[in-house]
Write a protein that holds these residues in place. Structure first.
Motif, PDB file in Angstrom:
ATOM      1  N   GLY A  18      65.179  24.878  39.579  1.00 45.07           N
ATOM      2  CA  GLY A  18      64.928  25.985  38.481  1.00 45.07           C
ATOM      3  C   GLY A  18      66.102  26.068  37.281  1.00 45.07           C
ATOM      4  O   GLY A  18      66.967  24.976  37.158  1.00 45.07           O
ATOM      5  N   TRP A  20      69.122  28.201  35.790  1.00 41.95           N
ATOM      6  CA  TRP A  20      70.034  29.083  36.359  1.00 41.95           C
ATOM      7  C   TRP A  20      70.995  29.765  35.411  1.00 41.95           C
ATOM      8  O   TRP A  20      71.441  28.437  34.503  1.00 41.95           O
ATOM      9  N   THR A  41      74.447  27.589  31.537  1.00 41.04           N
ATOM     10  CA  THR A  41      73.416  27.468  32.301  1.00 41.04           C
ATOM     11  C   THR A  41      73.362  26.064  33.204  1.00 41.04           C
ATOM     12  O   THR A  41      74.181  25.371  32.859  1.00 41.04           O
ATOM     13  N   THR A  43      70.477  23.242  34.805  1.00 44.17           N
ATOM     14  CA  THR A  43      68.920  22.845  35.290  1.00 44.17           C
ATOM     15  C   THR A  43      69.017  21.969  36.553  1.00 44.17           C
ATOM     16  O   THR A  43      69.787  21.217  36.463  1.00 44.17           O
ATOM     17  N   CYS A  54      71.483  18.513  39.247  1.00 44.82           N
ATOM     18  CA  CYS A  54      71.924  19.496  38.730  1.00 44.82           C
ATOM     19  C   CYS A  54      72.583  19.102  37.658  1.00 44.82           C
ATOM     20  O   CYS A  54      73.482  18.384  37.639  1.00 44.82           O
ATOM     21  N   ASP A 135      66.682  34.408  43.998  1.00 51.56           N
ATOM     22  CA  ASP A 135      66.997  34.219  42.718  1.00 51.56           C
ATOM     23  C   ASP A 135      68.593  34.151  42.518  1.00 51.56           C
ATOM     24  O   ASP A 135      69.188  34.743  41.231  1.00 51.56           O
ATOM     25  N   GLU A 136      69.111  34.260  43.430  1.00 46.53           N
ATOM     26  CA  GLU A 136      70.827  34.348  43.362  1.00 46.53           C
ATOM     27  C   GLU A 136      71.496  33.503  44.529  1.00 46.53           C
ATOM     28  O   GLU A 136      71.065  33.284  45.483  1.00 46.53           O
ATOM     29  N   TYR A 158      75.142  32.165  40.212  1.00 42.82           N
ATOM     30  CA  TYR A 158      73.982  31.573  39.571  1.00 42.82           C
ATOM     31  C   TYR A 158      72.685  32.642  39.806  1.00 42.82           C
ATOM     32  O   TYR A 158      72.688  33.005  40.910  1.00 42.82           O
ATOM     33  N   THR A 159      72.326  32.830  38.650  1.00 44.48           N
ATOM     34  CA  THR A 159      71.190  33.601  38.556  1.00 44.48           C
ATOM     35  C   THR A 159      69.778  32.842  38.112  1.00 44.48           C
ATOM     36  O   THR A 159      70.005  32.554  36.928  1.00 44.48           O
ATOM     37  N   ARG A 160      68.985  33.034  38.948  1.00 47.33           N
ATOM     38  CA  ARG A 160      67.635  32.225  38.479  1.00 47.33           C
ATOM     39  C   ARG A 160      67.114  32.680  37.033  1.00 47.33           C
ATOM     40  O   ARG A 160      66.746  34.035  37.120  1.00 47.33           O
ATOM     41  N   GLN A 161      66.761  31.923  35.960  1.00 50.86           N
ATOM     42  CA  GLN A 161      66.118  32.436  34.903  1.00 50.86           C
ATOM     43  C   GLN A 161      64.695  32.083  35.036  1.00 50.86           C
ATOM     44  O   GLN A 161      63.849  32.665  34.481  1.00 50.86           O
ATOM     45  N   ARG A 162      64.298  30.943  35.561  1.00 50.77           N
ATOM     46  CA  ARG A 162      62.788  30.571  35.824  1.00 50.77           C
ATOM     47  C   ARG A 162      62.867  29.463  36.882  1.00 50.77           C
ATOM     48  O   ARG A 162      63.685  28.877  37.307  1.00 50.77           O
TER      49      ARG A 162
END
Length: 162
Positions: A18, A20, A41, A43, A54, A135-136, A158-162
């Motif tokens: 995802g 992040w 960020t 990816t 990553c 998501d974290e 890390y917080t998932r953005q999508r």
């Protein structure tokens, strides 16, 4: 042609795929303003079904920073393996003997790298990826202290953005 064995550990790595948002969390006794300037960020994608790739970019120590990590599971060695490189240093970090805890929430990776305190000396490090929720996740960096303990020197959220 060689065909790689896909395992449950490879499926675990896919949980990290995802985009992040990253932020450095202050350590106990540390000025929160110092860590506030670090983040960016990341990816994360799979290379086939075997390798997790990553790629991160952001700010670290007041300047731009880029890094790349590759992780996989080696069924022959029965452990996670990988590498990490960053634009802020010229050392290739090699992860060996990585293990997943029984709850499958924590992946522990160990590597040798330059000692942050003593130029020219090498030290042992441990990176711990902790799944907080879908998501974290957290990345805790530790160094092996002279007394044999592992001392945490950083935590990245890390917080998932999508």
């Amino acid at each position: 042609m060689m065909k790689a064995e896909v395992t449950a550990q490879h499926a675990w790595l896919r949980r990290l795929v995802g985009v992040w948002r990253t932020e450095l969390l202050p350590q106990p006794g540390e000025d929160p303003a110092a860590s506030a300037a670090c983040g960016g960020t990341e990816t994360v994608r799979m290379l086939g079904d075997i390798w997790l790739l990553c790629e991160a970019q952001g700010q670290m120590g007041g300047g731009p920073a880029h890094s790349q990590m590759a992780l996989s599971y080696d069924p022959q060695q029965r452990c996670f393996v990988g590498t990490w490189i960053g634009s802020m240093m010229n050392h290739l970090w090699v992860y060996r003997g990585g293990t997943l805890d029984a709850d499958e929430r924590v992946l522990t990776l160990e590597a040798e790298g330059p000692d942050f305190e003593v130029p020219g000396k090498m030290a042992q490090y441990r990176d711990v990826i902790e799944i907080v929720g879908p998501d974290e996740r957290l990345l805790h960096g530790h160094t092996h202290a002279p007394d044999g303990s592992w001392q945490r020197f950083m935590t990245m959220r890390y917080t998932r953005q999508r």
